[in-house]
Design an enzyme around this catalytic site. Structure first.
Site, PDB file in Angstrom:
ATOM      1  CG  ASP A  72      10.881  -2.811 -21.216  1.00  0.00           C
ATOM      2  OD1 ASP A  72      10.029  -3.407 -20.547  1.00  0.00           O
ATOM      3  OD2 ASP A  72      11.715  -2.021 -20.726  1.00  0.00           O
ATOM      4  CG  HIS A  73       7.300  -0.680 -20.076  1.00  0.00           C
ATOM      5  ND1 HIS A  73       6.332  -0.758 -19.103  1.00  0.00           N
ATOM      6  CD2 HIS A  73       8.487  -0.634 -19.416  1.00  0.00           C
ATOM      7  CE1 HIS A  73       6.911  -0.745 -17.899  1.00  0.00           C
ATOM      8  NE2 HIS A  73       8.222  -0.697 -18.065  1.00  0.00           N
ATOM      9  CD  GLU A  82       9.389  -8.337 -16.685  1.00  0.00           C
ATOM     10  OE1 GLU A  82      10.343  -9.142 -16.663  1.00  0.00           O
ATOM     11  OE2 GLU A  82       9.498  -7.117 -16.462  1.00  0.00           O
ATOM     12  CE  LYS A  99      12.313   5.327 -15.817  1.00  0.00           C
ATOM     13  NZ  LYS A  99      12.221   3.898 -16.112  1.00  0.00           N
ATOM     14  CG  HIS A 142      10.297  -2.915 -14.708  1.00  0.00           C
ATOM     15  ND1 HIS A 142       9.678  -2.587 -15.895  1.00  0.00           N
ATOM     16  CD2 HIS A 142      10.301  -4.261 -14.642  1.00  0.00           C
ATOM     17  CE1 HIS A 142       9.316  -3.703 -16.516  1.00  0.00           C
ATOM     18  NE2 HIS A 142       9.679  -4.728 -15.777  1.00  0.00           N
TER      19      HIS A 142
HETATM   20 ZN   LIG Z   1       9.295  -0.634 -16.266  1.00  0.00          ZN
END
Ligand SMILES: [Zn+2]
Length: 505
Positions: A165-166, A279, A321, A354
């Protein structure tokens, strides 16, 4: 009630019944023995070859060979080779859900939630960003292996992905690729341009000329000619490009497009014959991705030969978050609907949501307008369920780490989208032990605990050992059932709107 003649009947092992895999070539199971977790394999008669790839102690039981081995990295890799569904694979356009697991203990609870949701959603159990690895001191291999053991222990036999991810650098790509990840989330956020609100048309043209044209493999005139005066009809939404619309989109996203292209080409070359999926994620940037900007990014990536499975625009409103969507849900829905149309017409590809945990007020719109061609990504909410479990099971530990989190929050929040204030998060000293779990339902306390995970997990005491981490992990192991039950309850609320999708493939 142990069926004789099966792996469940082996004495001195507490085999988890839901883990047992019975095939013609043997039986596999996950067990507890002598206070440790173990892999147990009982090959079919004459099938001992199966054991060669595994490490462990060999014995005889009931006239058959038996291997009892550690939950080691080597055995995890051998298990993925032997039980192919445990190996991550590209998930394509199926409805998918990412469960980050910072501690490496959450997968059994994630599996339970998936089973309770009734199927149809493909999971990504192994999912960590480069930033999370840095903050937890973990490695891509470790993340993948803990997901393997969790999925095996809880009897997950469907497909699964693994999301690197990221990713911001090619070194990140290489590290995750070496570990066996299959989904690569490329984050060009550092290359997204920011335009001042008072920028003049003349400034725009000057800036436009300075874009890295050779690396974009086009010219200013050619790019303008492809868009200026054009309209894109996406399922009835007409998206028009004036010169200024195009120039602004290019100034914001052309360098990001170049960065994604570079990362993509590196990945494809490094992956060789291995199957991987991409992605593209610009969610962690300052301003929302407008529909024309989305069209620009997708069209330019396509022109440069990039193929991707999912794309995460920066959406309207606030995706903070660990808490619900902040903003006007109707405005979100109208915007999301157009992005979903663009993704169908210019792809199809999945839209990816996300910071997707706890966004209960928008899930129905997210599922409906994408028709289930969607990926939802969560990470820290499993950590919060771990803390909810500890708050109920070990109040002194929870009080200590919550106090510490409040001290760390103002530094740790810098790289996250959060708006909680420490002074608004309840002081645990005013609460009884019974009231502590409810802190995990408080907006401010949730965010304080959410973004301080790295400080909590890496805090060392005077002897240099983990101040909290060992006690957290021991507590969650001792209360594995409670943790799994909390995760199941929490994630079922997330998954239900997506599992209920009519017409989902
Ligand atoms: Zn993200």
């Amino acid at each position: 009630m142990k069926p004789a003649g099966t792996i469940l009947a082996v004495p001195h092992l507490h085999v988890r019944p839901q883990s047992v895999v019975s095939r013609i070539d043997g039986e596999w199971a996950f067990a507890h023995a002598d206070g440790n977790v173990k892999l147990v394999i009982r090959p079919a008669a004459g099938g001992d070859d199966v054991l060669r790839a595994f490490e462990g102690d060999l014995s005889e039981h009931d006239g058959r060979r038996l291997l009892v081995g550690p939950a080691s990295a080597g055995n995890a890799a051998a298990l993925r080779a032997q039980l192919s569904w445990l190996a991550p694979q590209p998930l394509g356009h199926r409805t998918s859900f990412g469960f980050g697991d910072r501690l490496g203990l959450a997968t059994p609870g994630h599996v339970r939630a998936l089973k309770a949701a009734g199927g149809g959603i493909v999971p990504v159990f192994a999912q960590q960003s480069a930033r999370e690895l840095a903050r937890t001191g973990r490695t891509p291999h470790d993340v993948l292996n803990t997901a393997t053991w969790g999925a095996f222990a809880e009897g997950w036999t469907g497909p699964q992905g693994a999301d690197a991810d990221h990713l911001k650098t090619t070194a990140d790509v290489d590290a995750y690729l070496a570990a066996g990840f299959t989904m690569f989330t490329i984050d060009p956020g550092d290359h997204v341009g920011h335009l001042e609100p008072d920028v003049t048309p003349r400034d725009l043209r000057i800036e436009f000329a300075t874009l890295p044209w050779p690396e974009l493999e086009t010219t200013p005139a050619a790019l303008l000619a492809r868009y200026e005066g054009r309209t894109f009809d996406v399922e009835g939404h007409v998206i028009g490009f004036s010169e200024e619309t195009l120039v602004r989109a290019a100034l914001k996203y052309a360098r990001a497009v170049r960065h994604v292209t570079m990362m993509y080409r590196h990945l494809v070359a490094a992956a060789g014959a291995r199957l991987v999926e991409i992605e593209v994620s610009v969610d962690e940037t300052d301003t929302p991705t407008s529909p024309p900007e989305h069209v620009f990014v997708a069209t330019e990536l396509r022109r440069l030969g990039v193929t991707w499975t999912s794309l995460a625009p920066r959406l309207v409103g606030r995706f903070e978050k660990g808490v619900d969507y902040i903003g006007d849900a109707a405005v979100f829905e109208a915007d999301w609907r157009i992005h979903a149309s663009i993704a169908r017409v210019l792809g199809p590809y999945k839209l990816s949501l996300h910071s997707g945990s706890d966004k209960f007020s928008i899930y129905r719109a997210v599922a409906t307008h994408t028709r289930g061609v969607v990926h939802v990504k969560t990470a820290g909410t499993s950590w919060l369920e771990a803390l909810r479990t500890l708050a109920a099971m070990d109040a002194p530990l929870f009080r200590e780490l919550y106090r510490f989190a409040r001290e760390c929050y103002d530094d740790d929040r810098a790289s996250y989208h959060v708006s909680a204030r420490v002074d608004a998060a309840p002081d645990a000293d005013t609460l009884s032990d019974q009231q502590l779990p409810a802190l995990l339902d408080d907006f401010h306390a949730r965010q304080v605990l959410h973004v301080t995970f790295g400080s909590i997990l890496t805090a060392a005491d005077s002897a240099g050992t983990g101040r909290f981490s060992n006690r957290i992990i021991a507590g969650l192991r001792a209360h594995a059932e409670e943790y799994a039950a909390n995760l199941e309850r929490h994630f079922l609320r997330h998954l239900a709107p997506f599992a209920a999708m009519p017409g989902r493939p």
